[in-house]
Design a protein around this motif. Structure first.
Motif, short mmCIF file in Angstrom:
data_model
loop_
_atom_site.label_atom_id
_atom_site.label_comp_id
_atom_site.label_asym_id
_atom_site.label_seq_id
_atom_site.Cartn_x
_atom_site.Cartn_y
_atom_site.Cartn_z
N GLY A 73 41.42 46.77 39.17
CA GLY A 73 41.62 47.81 38.16
C GLY A 73 42.29 47.29 36.90
N GLY A 74 43.32 46.45 37.10
CA GLY A 74 44.02 45.89 35.94
C GLY A 74 43.12 44.97 35.12
N LEU A 75 42.31 44.16 35.80
CA LEU A 75 41.44 43.23 35.08
C LEU A 75 40.35 43.97 34.32
N VAL A 80 38.12 45.49 29.12
CA VAL A 80 37.70 46.52 28.17
C VAL A 80 38.50 46.40 26.88
N PHE A 81 39.80 46.19 26.99
CA PHE A 81 40.64 46.06 25.80
C PHE A 81 40.24 44.81 25.00
N THR A 121 36.56 36.73 37.75
CA THR A 121 37.64 37.09 38.67
C THR A 121 37.41 38.47 39.28
N ILE A 122 36.92 39.42 38.47
CA ILE A 122 36.63 40.75 39.00
C ILE A 122 35.56 40.69 40.08
N ILE A 123 34.50 39.94 39.82
CA ILE A 123 33.43 39.82 40.82
C ILE A 123 33.94 39.15 42.08
N TYR A 124 34.76 38.12 41.92
CA TYR A 124 35.32 37.44 43.10
C TYR A 124 36.16 38.40 43.93
N SER A 153 43.84 36.20 39.19
CA SER A 153 44.31 37.33 38.38
C SER A 153 45.47 36.91 37.49
N ILE A 154 46.37 36.08 38.01
CA ILE A 154 47.49 35.58 37.20
C ILE A 154 46.96 34.70 36.06
N ILE A 155 45.94 33.89 36.35
CA ILE A 155 45.32 33.09 35.30
C ILE A 155 44.74 33.98 34.20
#
Length: 430
Positions: A73-75, A80-81, A121-124, A153-155
């Protein structure tokens, strides 16, 4: 085979300039990593991780689902931003500077790679989420896959910080002109180097082309590039010479005569020649250095328009044009390609006097009432006149443009006119 390779190279160059190229590539890479981790989890990689670093492994299925869901959700929000910021950058650059800048900004690798990192990352994390079951024990949870998802996600958070910094730099006009200037100088230097290599080989004058056979283009588009060596090989096999009547960067309409040959050619030979000519729907500085002059000139013109009125930006643009013109003066206007002393191809080129006229004509219209910008233009012409040149015609073109500029400028103050006239006289006498 060579024609096939040229087409592949052309297709790759066009594809690489699209904004979705690197994001799609990195997203596919994220999907492949997810599949690899599924296989690795089946081999028991998480069990080994628990034995070595137990604190790094999530022990509860619900916790694992919460962590991955939060990361996804955060990614998505970050992506989008970031994408909205890219669109804002393109819109602002188009309205404030020039719509011609959009292809260069869209093909910015940094922005594409960052968006690709988000998407990969989202797909992973999504595919890792599929393999988590809340009823499983810690020894059967994909702990290592979950850990990698958190690390990725941290990256992405670090990439987001870099993206904010880079987007704030990219919108600055000096950085935009720097990018245009760097691409144009790289292209010009590569052309000049090739001219140095073949300069001594152009011994025989290229024959006149008035009575040659003409052939029309099978498609329309901007004439961007030419596979020189491939066409030279065709000319050697057919014992002929070619003349391409349009310069690079010109938009060619379908069925317009763009090719001349000193002998009649069969249909297969004509198709083979046109297969080595690249016609694109967009313009790119990497293929046509003259586009850089157009873009920087349009920035200066837009800056001097009544709605913007920014002489400082116009002066900076003229500084970049001065360096580009000085480099262009090292290039000849021959447009002849030869091998072993025999010229085979001649291509129409944008001559120096024509390029200088196109730039000065636009700048004269909008800058003739501003004393500081007019003096900068005169200083540019004076600097160019001091440069070592291949042809005397270059110097004559500079003197002609200086005289036309003096007739065009008009100031309310006699002092400004007198100062500009003195500066111009010193240049004309040198």
């Amino acid at each position: 085979m060579k024609q096939f390779l040229v087409r592949i190279h052309t297709f790759y160059s066009t594809l690489k300039s699209k904004i979705a190229f690197y994001p799609s590539l990195i997203a596919l890479f994220g999907f492949v990593i997810a599949l690899i981790m599924v296989i690795a989890e089946q081999k028991g990689i998480s069990r080994h991780l628990i034995e070595v670093f137990p604190l790094l492994v999530v022990e509860d299925g619900d916790t694992a689902l919460s962590v991955l869901s939060t990361c996804i959700g955060g990614l998505i929000s970050l992506m989008v931003f970031s994408f909205s910021m890219v669109m804002l950058l393109l819109s602002q650059a188009s309205s404030n500077f020039s719509p011609r800048l959009l292809p260069g900004l869209i093909s910015n690798k940094r922005h594409q790679i960052i968006l690709g990192v988000y998407l990969g990352t989202i797909i992973y994390n999504i595919f890792t989420l599929f393999s988590v079951e809340t009823s499983e024990e810690k020894f059967t949870l994909p702990g290592f896959s979950i850990l990698l998802g958190v690390v990725f996600s941290i990256i992405c958070l670090g990439a987001f910080i870099f993206f904010i910094h880079n987007i704030s730099q990219s919108i600055q006009i000096n950085n935009i002109m720097d990018g245009i200037y760097d691409q144009a100088t790289h292209r010009l230097n590569s052309i000049i180097e090739r001219e140095d290599e073949k300069k001594d080989q152009i011994i025989q004058a290229f024959p006149k082309t008035e009575n040659w056979y003409s052939y029309t283009s099978p498609k329309s588009g901007y004439f961007q590039n030419i596979a020189t060596q491939n066409i030279i090989d065709i000319c050697k096999r057919k014992e002929m010479k070619l003349y391409i009547t349009v310069p690079k960067g010109l938009f060619v309409l379908k069925n317009i005569r763009v090719l001349k040959a000193n002998k009649k050619l069969d249909e297969d030979t004509v198709q083979a020649i046109f297969a080595n000519l690249n016609f694109a729907r967009g313009e790119y500085i990497q293929d046509n250095y003259a586009l850089a002059f157009k873009q920087i000139t349009e920035i200066a013109v837009r800056a001097m328009s009544p709605g913007v009125n920014d002489p400082g930006t116009a002066i900076n643009a003229i500084d970049y044009l001065t360096e580009l013109f000085a480099l262009r003066m090292k290039k000849n206007d021959l447009g002849v390609f030869s091998e072993e002393g025999n010229p085979y191809i001649k291509i129409a080129v944008v001559h120096f006097h024509e390029l200088l006229y196109q730039v000065m004509a636009s700048l004269r219209t909008y800058c003739r009432h501003d004393p500081t910008v007019a003096q900068k233009l005169i200083w540019m012409l004076g600097y160019l006149k001091q440069q070592p040149s291949l042809e005397q015609a270059y110097m004559e073109a500079i003197d002609e443009e200086l005289k036309v500029l003096l007739k065009a400028i008009s100031f309310d103050s006699e002092k400004d006119m007198e100062k500009v006239q003195q500066l111009a006289d010193s240049i004309l006498k040198s």
